[in-house]
Design an enzyme around this catalytic site. Structure first.
Site, PDB file in Angstrom:
ATOM      1  N   SER A   1       0.750  -1.032   0.097  1.00  0.00           N
ATOM      2  CA  SER A   1      -0.071   0.051   0.010  1.00  0.00           C
ATOM      3  C   SER A   1       0.890   1.346   0.007  1.00  0.00           C
ATOM      4  O   SER A   1       0.411   2.231  -0.516  1.00  0.00           O
ATOM      5  CB  SER A   1      -0.986   0.066   1.391  1.00  0.00           C
ATOM      6  OG  SER A   1      -1.374  -1.237   1.657  1.00  0.00           O
ATOM      7  N   GLU A   3      -4.473  -0.267  -8.491  1.00  0.00           N
ATOM      8  CA  GLU A   3      -3.313   0.701  -8.826  1.00  0.00           C
ATOM      9  C   GLU A   3      -2.257   0.033  -9.330  1.00  0.00           C
ATOM     10  O   GLU A   3      -1.598  -0.765  -8.640  1.00  0.00           O
ATOM     11  CB  GLU A   3      -3.315   1.628  -7.588  1.00  0.00           C
ATOM     12  CG  GLU A   3      -2.319   2.779  -7.594  1.00  0.00           C
ATOM     13  CD  GLU A   3      -2.470   3.830  -6.578  1.00  0.00           C
ATOM     14  OE1 GLU A   3      -2.559   3.141  -5.331  1.00  0.00           O
ATOM     15  OE2 GLU A   3      -2.693   4.901  -6.355  1.00  0.00           O
ATOM     16  N   HIS A  42      -1.545  -2.905  -6.805  1.00  0.00           N
ATOM     17  CA  HIS A  42      -2.230  -2.676  -5.478  1.00  0.00           C
ATOM     18  C   HIS A  42      -3.689  -2.663  -5.692  1.00  0.00           C
ATOM     19  O   HIS A  42      -4.412  -1.922  -6.157  1.00  0.00           O
ATOM     20  CB  HIS A  42      -1.726  -1.005  -5.012  1.00  0.00           C
ATOM     21  CG  HIS A  42      -2.320  -0.565  -3.856  1.00  0.00           C
ATOM     22  ND1 HIS A  42      -2.332   0.717  -3.706  1.00  0.00           N
ATOM     23  CD2 HIS A  42      -2.667  -1.364  -2.830  1.00  0.00           C
ATOM     24  CE1 HIS A  42      -3.013   0.823  -2.383  1.00  0.00           C
ATOM     25  NE2 HIS A  42      -3.150  -0.215  -1.776  1.00  0.00           N
ATOM     26  N   ASN A  94      -3.366   6.103  -1.200  1.00  0.00           N
ATOM     27  CA  ASN A  94      -3.002   6.311   0.076  1.00  0.00           C
ATOM     28  C   ASN A  94      -2.396   7.709   0.484  1.00  0.00           C
ATOM     29  O   ASN A  94      -2.657   8.435   1.463  1.00  0.00           O
ATOM     30  CB  ASN A  94      -2.256   5.224   0.629  1.00  0.00           C
ATOM     31  CG  ASN A  94      -3.107   4.096   1.060  1.00  0.00           C
ATOM     32  OD1 ASN A  94      -4.097   4.151   1.604  1.00  0.00           O
ATOM     33  ND2 ASN A  94      -2.616   2.921   0.644  1.00  0.00           N
TER      34      ASN A  94
HETATM   35  N1  LIG Z   1      -5.817  -4.681   4.202  1.00  0.00           N
HETATM   36  C1  LIG Z   1      -6.043  -3.740   3.320  1.00  0.00           C
HETATM   37  O1  LIG Z   1      -6.940  -2.811   3.539  1.00  0.00           O
HETATM   38  C2  LIG Z   1      -4.924  -3.453   2.323  1.00  0.00           C
HETATM   39  C3  LIG Z   1      -5.388  -2.797   1.183  1.00  0.00           C
HETATM   40  C4  LIG Z   1      -4.393  -2.731   0.068  1.00  0.00           C
HETATM   41  C5  LIG Z   1      -3.221  -3.226   0.069  1.00  0.00           C
HETATM   42  N2  LIG Z   1      -2.786  -3.958   1.253  1.00  0.00           N
HETATM   43  C6  LIG Z   1      -1.515  -4.458   1.501  1.00  0.00           C
HETATM   44  O2  LIG Z   1      -1.625  -5.823   1.205  1.00  0.00           O
HETATM   45  C7  LIG Z   1      -0.548  -6.627   1.889  1.00  0.00           C
HETATM   46  C8  LIG Z   1      -1.374  -7.586   2.531  1.00  0.00           C
HETATM   47  O3  LIG Z   1      -2.045  -6.975   3.746  1.00  0.00           O
HETATM   48  P1  LIG Z   1      -3.235  -7.742   4.569  1.00  0.00           P
HETATM   49  O4  LIG Z   1      -4.312  -6.742   4.936  1.00  0.00           O
HETATM   50  O5  LIG Z   1      -3.748  -8.899   3.304  1.00  0.00           O
HETATM   51  O6  LIG Z   1      -2.349  -8.347   5.509  1.00  0.00           O
HETATM   52  P2  LIG Z   1      -2.774  -9.617   6.488  1.00  0.00           P
HETATM   53  O7  LIG Z   1      -2.195  -9.321   7.593  1.00  0.00           O
HETATM   54  O8  LIG Z   1      -4.262  -9.952   6.382  1.00  0.00           O
HETATM   55  O9  LIG Z   1      -2.216 -11.100   5.755  1.00  0.00           O
HETATM   56  C9  LIG Z   1      -0.671 -11.178   5.577  1.00  0.00           C
HETATM   57  C10 LIG Z   1      -0.366 -12.451   5.643  1.00  0.00           C
HETATM   58  O10 LIG Z   1       1.005 -12.500   5.034  1.00  0.00           O
HETATM   59  C11 LIG Z   1       1.149 -13.818   5.502  1.00  0.00           C
HETATM   60  N3  LIG Z   1       2.934 -13.736   5.538  1.00  0.00           N
HETATM   61  C12 LIG Z   1       3.824 -13.051   6.279  1.00  0.00           C
HETATM   62  N4  LIG Z   1       5.006 -13.352   6.015  1.00  0.00           N
HETATM   63  C13 LIG Z   1       4.748 -14.231   4.773  1.00  0.00           C
HETATM   64  C14 LIG Z   1       5.794 -14.864   3.933  1.00  0.00           C
HETATM   65  N5  LIG Z   1       7.000 -14.675   4.370  1.00  0.00           N
HETATM   66  N6  LIG Z   1       5.238 -15.840   3.135  1.00  0.00           N
HETATM   67  C15 LIG Z   1       3.933 -16.066   3.010  1.00  0.00           C
HETATM   68  N7  LIG Z   1       3.271 -15.363   3.706  1.00  0.00           N
HETATM   69  C16 LIG Z   1       3.498 -14.490   4.542  1.00  0.00           C
HETATM   70  C17 LIG Z   1       0.820 -13.546   7.121  1.00  0.00           C
HETATM   71  O11 LIG Z   1       0.897 -14.904   7.849  1.00  0.00           O
HETATM   72  C18 LIG Z   1      -0.513 -13.110   6.732  1.00  0.00           C
HETATM   73  O12 LIG Z   1      -1.510 -14.226   6.986  1.00  0.00           O
HETATM   74  C19 LIG Z   1       0.275  -5.685   2.718  1.00  0.00           C
HETATM   75  O13 LIG Z   1       1.332  -5.130   1.992  1.00  0.00           O
HETATM   76  C20 LIG Z   1      -0.909  -4.401   2.853  1.00  0.00           C
HETATM   77  O14 LIG Z   1      -0.272  -3.019   3.032  1.00  0.00           O
HETATM   78  C21 LIG Z   1      -3.728  -4.102   2.329  1.00  0.00           C
END
Ligand SMILES: NC(=O)c1ccc[n+]([C@@H]2O[C@H](COP(=O)([O-])OP(=O)(O)OC[C@H]3O[C@@H](n4cnc5c(N)ncnc54)[C@H](O)[C@@H]3O)[C@@H](O)[C@H]2O)c1
Length: 286
Positions: free
Chosen positions: A123, A156, A144, A194
């Site tokens: 993000s 994005e 994104h 963002n």
């Molecule tokens: N949640 C949102 O609103 C949102 C929106 C857009 C982008 N993002 C981005 O997406 C990404 C994930 O966010 P999320 O909200 O899904 O987080 P989340 O915490 O729900 O999920 C992340 C997952 O990654 C896993 N993980 C950690 N290290 C790992 C590895 N080495 N290999 C495989 N899996 C691994 C964790 O165990 C977890 O299940 C981040 O970069 C976040 O900034 C999030």
């Protein structure tokens, strides 16, 4: 480089909120998907979310039961990193932490054929910095997705300093093949969404903290007054206040004072009031 026509299997790193959503939309579009997380429990939780989301699509008659079952069958869950080796395109959606992402991209670079594009769903973090952990920075791009992935139309596409034009095209084409619409951002902190959203949320929180209006009236003023579907306090609660604070801090570090997180956002996170997911944030969710 592998083109969109070559992409049959999509690797997803992370089965959390975003990873399982991306896995679902890719499988629904007909791709085979390998979804990898570090613990079996996290992979299973990812499948639980996919199952309930696909069921909602069936209930709303947006997918037939057969289409939902076929999509589900196209997703393989794993904790084995090496299972990602068969991917023609990888989308990383692990935690928002630069050192974790660099480790993952270094490992992906070692594992996957050199013509495979590696995308990150970050993000706020720099695509160029993440790409620097690989020997194929020209094949690294930001993809994104928005939360919740199966519902939100927009993606994005973020171009790192060294990203190839053909890779940017592949990113747009892949997102469009998932029935998403795209726009493009340069690799500047927070990209388009963002960078603009976080100060808007923080200003809503400050306005509430400084007594400009009640939280309900701030949200009502912004929804009725500016035609957005949710006001800042409701939207912050939905995103998760910890996620908002983390993103705001990254932008503050990179862009300075105008991105300073609101005091009240910090206090709420310290108090464990993280929004909808914890049962209370600016509003109560029982
Ligand atoms: N949640 C949102 O609103 C949102 C929106 C857009 C982008 N993002 C981005 O997406 C990404 C994930 O966010 P999320 O909200 O899904 O987080 P989340 O915490 O729900 O999920 C992340 C997952 O990654 C896993 N993980 C950690 N290290 C790992 C590895 N080495 N290999 C495989 N899996 C691994 C964790 O165990 C977890 O299940 C981040 O970069 C976040 O900034 C999030």
């Amino acid at each position: 480089m592998r083109t969109l026509e070559d992409v049959e299997t999509v690797g997803i790193v992370g089965a959390g909120t975003m990873g399982n959503g991306i896995a679902q939309v890719a499988a629904t579009a007909g791709y085979d998907v390998v979804m990898r997380d570090i613990e079996t429990e996290f992979v299973e939780r990812g499948f639980d979310s996919i199952d309930s989301s696909l069921s909602r699509f069936v209930e709303k008659e947006k997918l037939s039961e057969a289409e939902a079952d076929a999509a589900r069958d196209r997703i393989t869950g794993t904790t084995e990193f090496d299972d990602l080796a068969e991917a023609d395109l990888v989308v990383e959606a692990a935690v928002e932490n630069m050192s974790v992402k660099k480790d993952i991209f270094g490992d992906l670079d070692d594992l996957l054929a050199e013509d495979v594009v590696l995308a990150t769903n970050t993000s706020t973090l720099s695509i160029t910095s993440i790409a620097a952990a690989t020997e194929r920075p020209e094949h690294v791009v930001g993809l994104h997705f928005m939360n919740p992935v199966p519902v939100m139309k927009g993606v994005e596409v973020v171009r790192g300093e060294l990203t190839n034009e053909a890779v940017v095209d592949l990113a747009h084409g892949f997102a469009e093949s998932l029935e998403k619409e795209t726009w493009e951002s340069d690799d500047k902190p927070g990209f388009v969404t963002n960078r603009i959203l976080m100060p808007w949320l923080n200003e809503g929180i400050r306005a509430y903290d400084e007594g400009v209006a009640s939280k309900e009236d701030i949200d009502k003023g912004m929804t009725l007054g500016t035609n957005v579907p949710m006001g800042p306090l409701t939207l912050a609660d939905h995103i998760g206040l910890d996620v908002c604070l983390h993103a705001s801090e990254t932008l503050y570090d990179e862009l300075g004072d105008r991105y300073k997180p609101a005091y009240l956002l910090k206090r709420k996170v310290e108090a464990g009031e993280l929004g909808k997911k914890s049962g209370s944030g600016f509003y109560d969710y029982e």
